[in-house]
Scaffold this active site. Structure first.
Site, PDB file in Angstrom:
ATOM      1  CG  HIS A   1      -1.934   1.147   1.105  1.00  0.00           C
ATOM      2  ND1 HIS A   1      -3.107   0.973   1.773  1.00  0.00           N
ATOM      3  CD2 HIS A   1      -1.740   2.552   0.873  1.00  0.00           C
ATOM      4  CE1 HIS A   1      -3.845   2.030   1.642  1.00  0.00           C
ATOM      5  NE2 HIS A   1      -3.038   3.081   1.024  1.00  0.00           N
TER       6      HIS A   1
ATOM      7  CG  HIS B   1      -1.010   6.898  -1.063  1.00  0.00           C
ATOM      8  ND1 HIS B   1      -2.107   7.273  -1.630  1.00  0.00           N
ATOM      9  CD2 HIS B   1      -1.205   6.463   0.059  1.00  0.00           C
ATOM     10  CE1 HIS B   1      -3.055   6.365  -0.796  1.00  0.00           C
ATOM     11  NE2 HIS B   1      -2.222   6.057   0.087  1.00  0.00           N
TER      12      HIS B   1
ATOM     13  CE  LYS C   1      -7.890   1.914  -0.859  1.00  0.00           C
ATOM     14  NZ  LYS C   1      -6.688   2.918  -0.410  1.00  0.00           N
TER      15      LYS C   1
ATOM     16  CG  HIS D   1     -10.020   4.525   2.962  1.00  0.00           C
ATOM     17  ND1 HIS D   1      -8.847   4.879   3.041  1.00  0.00           N
ATOM     18  CD2 HIS D   1     -10.867   4.847   3.964  1.00  0.00           C
ATOM     19  CE1 HIS D   1      -8.866   5.872   4.513  1.00  0.00           C
ATOM     20  NE2 HIS D   1     -10.065   6.015   5.025  1.00  0.00           N
TER      21      HIS D   1
ATOM     22  CG  HIS E   1      -5.098   2.350   5.942  1.00  0.00           C
ATOM     23  ND1 HIS E   1      -6.489   2.206   5.952  1.00  0.00           N
ATOM     24  CD2 HIS E   1      -4.854   2.903   4.677  1.00  0.00           C
ATOM     25  CE1 HIS E   1      -7.055   2.698   4.849  1.00  0.00           C
ATOM     26  NE2 HIS E   1      -5.955   3.382   4.193  1.00  0.00           N
TER      27      HIS E   1
ATOM     28  CG  ASP F   1      -1.705   4.902   4.078  1.00  0.00           C
ATOM     29  OD1 ASP F   1      -1.868   5.162   3.019  1.00  0.00           O
ATOM     30  OD2 ASP F   1      -2.430   5.329   5.050  1.00  0.00           O
TER      31      ASP F   1
HETATM   32  C1  NCD Z   1      -3.659   8.825   1.823  1.00  0.00           C
HETATM   33  C2  NCD Z   1      -3.087   9.971   0.872  1.00  0.00           C
HETATM   34  O1  NCD Z   1      -2.657  11.073   1.178  1.00  0.00           O
HETATM   35  O2  NCD Z   1      -3.257   9.695  -0.291  1.00  0.00           O
HETATM   36  N1  NCD Z   1      -3.716   9.549   3.086  1.00  0.00           N
HETATM   37  C3  NCD Z   1      -3.625   8.953   4.375  1.00  0.00           C
HETATM   38  O3  NCD Z   1      -3.883   9.595   5.321  1.00  0.00           O
HETATM   39  N2  NCD Z   1      -3.378   7.678   4.368  1.00  0.00           N
HETATM   40  C4  NCD Z   1      -4.943   8.516   1.412  1.00  0.00           C
HETATM   41  C5  NCD Z   1      -5.243   7.133   2.272  1.00  0.00           C
HETATM   42  O4  NCD Z   1      -4.821   6.187   2.392  1.00  0.00           O
HETATM   43  O5  NCD Z   1      -6.286   7.349   3.240  1.00  0.00           O
HETATM   44 ZN    ZN Z   2      -3.410   5.014   1.451  1.00  0.00          ZN
END
Ligand code: NCD
Ligand code: ZN
Length: 344
Positions: free
Chosen positions: A13, A15, A99, A136, A174, A247
């Site tokens: 996971h 970003h 997702k 999520h 998460h 995450d």
């Molecule tokens: C994530 C993001 O910033 O893209 N933020 C977070 O707090 N985890 C999005 C997500 O996974 O909820």
């Molecule tokens: Zn995330």
């Protein structure tokens, strides 16, 4: 000197963002991990196979030479995603999950799902082709307390959905509560969960220790100590349904340290090192490799990595910040703190 050699871990996971930021963010992952499930919550979101393939190429272009790293792409589920989209995605061999962002639940989720139960044909197609739904798991009803949104989503969505589609493969992303984690344990092998470093390290009081700390704000938000303890107990037990998903969610210092700060913790620059510290503190260092390198690959039906990484027991200080673009910086998890495990 004490050292740990692990099968190269994967991160289920992440970003990565897009554009110039990729060059600052992707290398941290590529040095540590073999593969990563790349979240599709870009602006605009990655909703089609074509978008995902173009995004994949931009990520690949940001991998430093010599790194043995493969991005695993995902699609962003919308109210319009069709069974045909799912079949095409599966057939491409390039999409590893879809997702589910409840609309409004988190960063760039506005185009997400407003009624998951209207998408049963699409989810049935995912069941048929064996494409996992990555969830999520938070309700968006503003009347529900922010600390209760995961538990409510379990009751309102996850349980009824799996009653209708008992063979749907699901990753609860998460995971933050004992309720959800215990559900995963009882659910059977087709339901898994990712666990972040922050939800193993901190509880909700830590956000307010000595003043409000925006760098500990993420979604789902940190929970009570009893939930953190349960997550630690489960990962230390070596349960194969729980696997590494950082995450890591970079936002600029400016966007975090704001009157309305963004949710997300940037853990990529020290991720595997921090997990090693956590497992060591739990007296479960021998369970780290399963969590980091085996459980996720097994769950997704992918081969385990063949190469290895080594961590040595040698203190280092996590940098205070990393560049993002000309104007912005990224503040990492554990900024300015000393870690004992260091990547060779
Ligand atoms: C994530 C993001 O910033 O893209 N933020 C977070 O707090 N985890 C999005 C997500 O996974 O909820
Ligand atoms: Zn995330």
């Amino acid at each position: 000197m004490k050292q740990i050699t692990l099968t190269r871990p994967d991160d289920w996971h992440v970003h990565f963002r897009d554009g110039d930021a990729l060059g600052e963010i992707v290398p941290h992952h590529a040095r540590r991990f073999g593969r990563a499930i790349v979240m599709p919550n870009l602006k605009p979101p990655v909703t089609s196979l074509n978008d995902a393939m173009a995004y994949r190429q931009r990520v690949v272009d940001a991998i430093p030479a010599g790194c043995d790293f493969t991005p695993l792409m995902t699609l962003y589920l919308t109210q319009k995603t069709s069974p045909e989209d799912i079949e095409n995605a599966k057939q491409s061999g390039m999409i590893y999950g879809v997702k589910l962002y409840p609309a409004g639940a988190t960063t760039n989720s506005d185009a997400g799902v407003t009624d998951i139960f209207a998408l049963l044909p699409t989810l049935q197609a995912m069941t048929n082709v064996g494409l996992p739904l990555l969830i999520h798991a938070e309700v968006t009803d503003p009347a529900v307390d922010v600390f209760d949104r995961e538990k409510s989503f379990l009751e309102q969505v996850v349980k009824p959905l799996l009653e209708k589609l008992p063979d749907l493969k699901v990753v609860l992303e998460h995971v933050t509560t004992a309720d959800m984690a215990n559900f995963v344990i009882d659910a059977g092998g087709h339901v898994g969960a990712t666990v972040t470093p922050q939800h193993l390290l901190y509880n909700r009081s830590d956000i307010f220790r000595g003043g409000i700390n925006p760098h500990l704000y993420c979604l789902p938000i940190l929970k009570r100590e009893q939930h953190r303890e349960r997550l630690c107990e489960i990962v230390a037990s070596g349960d194969p349904r729980f696997f590494l998903g950082t995450d890591s969610a970079p936002h600029s210092q400016h966007a975090k340290e704001s009157a309305c700060g963004c949710a997300g913790i940037f853990s990529a620059p020290c991720a595997i090192e921090v997990y090693a510290e956590i497992f060591e503190s739990l007296g479960a260092l021998e369970k780290l490799e399963g969590f980091a390198s085996f459980h996720g690959a097994d769950f997704y039906g992918l081969p385990r990595n063949e190469s290895q990484i080594t961590l040595i027991n040698k203190p280092w200080t996590v940098p205070e910040s990393f560049p993002m673009d000309n104007k912005n910086q990224l503040i990492p998890l554990k900024a300015n703190e000393t870690l004992h495990w260091q990547l060779v």
